[in-house]
Scaffold this active site. Sequence first.
Site, PDB file in Angstrom:
ATOM      1  N   CYS B  37       0.805  -1.215   0.000  1.00 40.02           N
ATOM      2  CA  CYS B  37       0.000   0.000   0.000  1.00 40.02           C
ATOM      3  C   CYS B  37       0.841   1.270   0.000  1.00 40.02           C
ATOM      4  O   CYS B  37       0.309   2.366  -0.130  1.00 40.02           O
ATOM      5  CB  CYS B  37      -0.944   0.007   1.193  1.00 40.02           C
ATOM      6  SG  CYS B  37      -0.105  -0.133   2.769  1.00 40.02           S
ATOM      7  N   ASP B  39       2.620   2.501   2.495  1.00 37.87           N
ATOM      8  CA  ASP B  39       2.737   3.163   3.792  1.00 37.87           C
ATOM      9  C   ASP B  39       4.169   3.089   4.310  1.00 37.87           C
ATOM     10  O   ASP B  39       4.857   2.090   4.125  1.00 37.87           O
ATOM     11  CB  ASP B  39       1.820   2.495   4.827  1.00 37.87           C
ATOM     12  CG  ASP B  39       0.358   2.831   4.595  1.00 37.87           C
ATOM     13  OD1 ASP B  39       0.085   3.556   3.617  1.00 37.87           O
ATOM     14  OD2 ASP B  39      -0.491   2.382   5.373  1.00 37.87           O
ATOM     15  N   CYS B  62      -2.330   5.540   5.885  1.00 39.35           N
ATOM     16  CA  CYS B  62      -3.749   5.695   6.190  1.00 39.35           C
ATOM     17  C   CYS B  62      -3.976   5.897   7.687  1.00 39.35           C
ATOM     18  O   CYS B  62      -3.055   5.762   8.496  1.00 39.35           O
ATOM     19  CB  CYS B  62      -4.517   4.469   5.714  1.00 39.35           C
ATOM     20  SG  CYS B  62      -4.107   2.994   6.647  1.00 39.35           S
ATOM     21  N   CYS B 105      -1.721  -2.974   8.775  1.00 45.50           N
ATOM     22  CA  CYS B 105      -1.223  -1.763   9.434  1.00 45.50           C
ATOM     23  C   CYS B 105      -0.647  -2.105  10.809  1.00 45.50           C
ATOM     24  O   CYS B 105       0.381  -1.554  11.216  1.00 45.50           O
ATOM     25  CB  CYS B 105      -2.342  -0.741   9.624  1.00 45.50           C
ATOM     26  SG  CYS B 105      -3.087  -0.208   8.078  1.00 45.50           S
TER      27      CYS B 105
END
Lengths: 237, 139
Positions: B37, B39, B62, B105
């Site tokens: 993603c 991140d 995010c 995450c």
Amino acid sequence: MNQHSPSSGARNVQMARSMCWHCQSEVAGEYFCERCVKVQPVSKETDYFTCLGLPRRLTIDPSVLEAKYYERSRAFHPDFYLNKTEAEQAISLDNAATLNTAYRTLRDPVQRAEYLLDLEAGSVKTIRTSPPADLFEEILNLQDTLDAYRAGDHSSETGRQLRARLEAEREALERRQAEMEGELQRLFVEWDALQDRGEADSQARIERDRLLKRMREILSNRTYVKNIVNDLVATIG
Amino acid sequence: MAYSDKVVDHFNNPRNMGSFNKDEEGVGTGMVGAPECGDVMKLQIKVQNDRIVDAKFKTFGCGSAIASSSLATEWLKGKTLEEAERIKNTDIVQELNLPPVKIHCSVLAEDAIKAALADYQKKAGSKTGTGSTGTGSVQ
């Protein structure tokens, strides 16, 4: 009902995929049974390259890909199955959906490479690459500048300076992204050449792993860069 | 998909955002990213006598990634290195009520903790005067 009887159709289809689901004769044609002319389901294990009738290579001529896609679409499109049995309609619908996904995936060079890495090396996680600490530091610093710009007065002198800095960063990052994509293309050529040689010795294996790892690195780094570029574009337009 | 109240709280009021000088004595830095993603997470700990006295983070990603790292720094403060080693991503998932699509995450946050601890151990090990007795399990 005896599940093990040889005439139990569903079971046989699973055991021998080359058997026609309808007439149970051996399927010689690619998508249609030669005897009863019924459409055959594309197996879930069929990779997207095979699905489109292409060798597992990374450099793909877009016009060839498109031609293959249209050719197969004509064979599978549900519109051509409106007068057929429910089973055939379901198969054509499934096949068309698989074909669309295959086409969309292979059409985009980045998605194509991601897909090949999945096929060749299992999930992304299995290829360990060290995180690019410098790039991360740069992204996090840039994010601070972005926050400062967002919070401040855009028409002030500081605001204008921040904006100029962000614009320069954006240009540099976009250049970097283009460079990464260029290197990816070169790796595609190297990968294809290695496949064409078809060697299986230890040196070929080392080369294969090196190419996969480097592609993984570039794809990851490209995602990081793309994310921050998107953020820059959204903020400074 | 709606974020849980706890995620929103951490997102709006991130705890311990910022950074330490990574060359400072007793500071361990963990820098990790999620290629899926994009991140990026930096988590730092400041250690005195095998205890984490302060922690900071910076995250580009995010809301769940920010919340996970914010929560991680909160938990790290005051813990011994050995206790910190035992923080699991599932603890973060539970605390923040993360949905399945956001579990990665929390994995990223756990990886960042591990990386920061490893970096600290490496720095402490490379110094000749190892004052403390043993550095806990490096698992």
